[in-house]
Design a protein around this motif. Structure first.
Motif, PDB file in Angstrom:
ATOM      1  N   VAL A   9      -6.624   1.270 -11.071  1.00  0.00           N
ATOM      2  CA  VAL A   9      -5.589   0.325 -10.643  1.00  0.00           C
ATOM      3  C   VAL A   9      -4.829   0.897  -9.446  1.00  0.00           C
ATOM      4  O   VAL A   9      -4.606   0.213  -8.444  1.00  0.00           O
ATOM      5  CB  VAL A   9      -4.629  -0.011 -11.808  1.00  0.00           C
ATOM      6  N   VAL A  10      -4.430   2.166  -9.531  1.00  0.00           N
ATOM      7  CA  VAL A  10      -3.705   2.803  -8.423  1.00  0.00           C
ATOM      8  C   VAL A  10      -4.586   2.847  -7.173  1.00  0.00           C
ATOM      9  O   VAL A  10      -4.124   2.558  -6.061  1.00  0.00           O
ATOM     10  CB  VAL A  10      -3.227   4.214  -8.826  1.00  0.00           C
ATOM     11  N   LEU A  11      -5.846   3.196  -7.345  1.00  0.00           N
ATOM     12  CA  LEU A  11      -6.779   3.245  -6.217  1.00  0.00           C
ATOM     13  C   LEU A  11      -6.950   1.852  -5.596  1.00  0.00           C
ATOM     14  O   LEU A  11      -6.964   1.714  -4.375  1.00  0.00           O
ATOM     15  CB  LEU A  11      -8.138   3.794  -6.663  1.00  0.00           C
ATOM     16  N   GLY A  12      -7.047   0.831  -6.431  1.00  0.00           N
ATOM     17  CA  GLY A  12      -7.177  -0.537  -5.925  1.00  0.00           C
ATOM     18  C   GLY A  12      -5.955  -0.976  -5.147  1.00  0.00           C
ATOM     19  O   GLY A  12      -6.059  -1.602  -4.090  1.00  0.00           O
ATOM     20  N   ILE A  13      -4.777  -0.644  -5.629  1.00  0.00           N
ATOM     21  CA  ILE A  13      -3.541  -0.987  -4.922  1.00  0.00           C
ATOM     22  C   ILE A  13      -3.479  -0.261  -3.583  1.00  0.00           C
ATOM     23  O   ILE A  13      -3.121  -0.846  -2.563  1.00  0.00           O
ATOM     24  CB  ILE A  13      -2.310  -0.668  -5.795  1.00  0.00           C
ATOM     25  N   PHE A  14      -3.841   1.018  -3.577  1.00  0.00           N
ATOM     26  CA  PHE A  14      -3.832   1.794  -2.338  1.00  0.00           C
ATOM     27  C   PHE A  14      -4.803   1.221  -1.309  1.00  0.00           C
ATOM     28  O   PHE A  14      -4.454   1.035  -0.140  1.00  0.00           O
ATOM     29  CB  PHE A  14      -4.174   3.260  -2.625  1.00  0.00           C
ATOM     30  N   LEU A  15      -6.025   0.940  -1.747  1.00  0.00           N
ATOM     31  CA  LEU A  15      -7.025   0.387  -0.823  1.00  0.00           C
ATOM     32  C   LEU A  15      -6.627  -0.996  -0.320  1.00  0.00           C
ATOM     33  O   LEU A  15      -6.795  -1.309   0.859  1.00  0.00           O
ATOM     34  CB  LEU A  15      -8.396   0.347  -1.490  1.00  0.00           C
ATOM     35  N   GLY A  16      -6.086  -1.829  -1.195  1.00  0.00           N
ATOM     36  CA  GLY A  16      -5.640  -3.159  -0.781  1.00  0.00           C
ATOM     37  C   GLY A  16      -4.495  -3.076   0.222  1.00  0.00           C
ATOM     38  O   GLY A  16      -4.479  -3.796   1.219  1.00  0.00           O
ATOM     39  N   GLY A  17      -3.551  -2.184  -0.015  1.00  0.00           N
ATOM     40  CA  GLY A  17      -2.445  -2.000   0.913  1.00  0.00           C
ATOM     41  C   GLY A  17      -2.909  -1.451   2.249  1.00  0.00           C
ATOM     42  O   GLY A  17      -2.424  -1.858   3.310  1.00  0.00           O
ATOM     43  N   SER A  18      -3.857  -0.526   2.207  1.00  0.00           N
ATOM     44  CA  SER A  18      -4.396   0.034   3.447  1.00  0.00           C
ATOM     45  C   SER A  18      -5.112  -1.036   4.266  1.00  0.00           C
ATOM     46  O   SER A  18      -4.951  -1.103   5.489  1.00  0.00           O
ATOM     47  CB  SER A  18      -5.375   1.177   3.138  1.00  0.00           C
ATOM     48  N   PHE A  19      -5.892  -1.869   3.614  1.00  0.00           N
ATOM     49  CA  PHE A  19      -6.593  -2.947   4.310  1.00  0.00           C
ATOM     50  C   PHE A  19      -5.604  -3.927   4.926  1.00  0.00           C
ATOM     51  O   PHE A  19      -5.751  -4.336   6.079  1.00  0.00           O
ATOM     52  CB  PHE A  19      -7.532  -3.682   3.341  1.00  0.00           C
ATOM     53  N   ALA A  20      -4.561  -4.290   4.168  1.00  0.00           N
ATOM     54  CA  ALA A  20      -3.557  -5.235   4.673  1.00  0.00           C
ATOM     55  C   ALA A  20      -2.812  -4.646   5.875  1.00  0.00           C
ATOM     56  O   ALA A  20      -2.577  -5.336   6.865  1.00  0.00           O
ATOM     57  CB  ALA A  20      -2.579  -5.609   3.563  1.00  0.00           C
TER      58      ALA A  20
END
Length: 118
Positions: A9-20
């Protein structure tokens, strides 16, 4: 198992934020234009004493739907862009023109080409 899910979950949030964030700062829409002037010339001297020439082009560009946008393209180069060259611009709403590439007239979308050649 709970730790693995938490890490994912933390990794997904980080990757999503980085992409945005990347899309916000470096993303943009494609616009098309044709160089019809030699641009405004300005000679600039850098802090290290090196001199270079900047060409500034302020002109209309059109997206694939033919919608117009005024853009400013600044280029540090020794000579102006080629006259009557068609350019594909990547335009960010916050930063303006991020990049450009010269393309053939046949590669310009029909709606944009009609507006450019008016």
């Amino acid at each position: 198992m709970k730790k693995l899910i938490g890490v994912l979950v933390v990794l997904g949030i980080f990757l999503g934020g980085s992409f945005a964030a990347y899309h916000y700062f470096y993303g943009g829409e494609s616009y098309y234009t044709k160089i019809t002037t030699n641009g405004e010339i300005s000679a600039i001297q850098a802090d290290n004493g090196e001199k270079f020439t900047t060409y500034t082009y302020k002109q209309a560009a059109y997206n694939k739907d033919g919608e117009k946008k005024q853009v400013t393209l600044r280029e540090k180069r020794e000579h102006p862009l080629k006259m009557n060259a068609y350019l594909k611009l990547k335009v960010n709403p916050r930063k303006g023109v991020l990049s450009w590439e010269e393309i053939k007239a046949s590669e310009v979308p029909k709606n944009a080409a009609e507006k450019i050649d008016q």
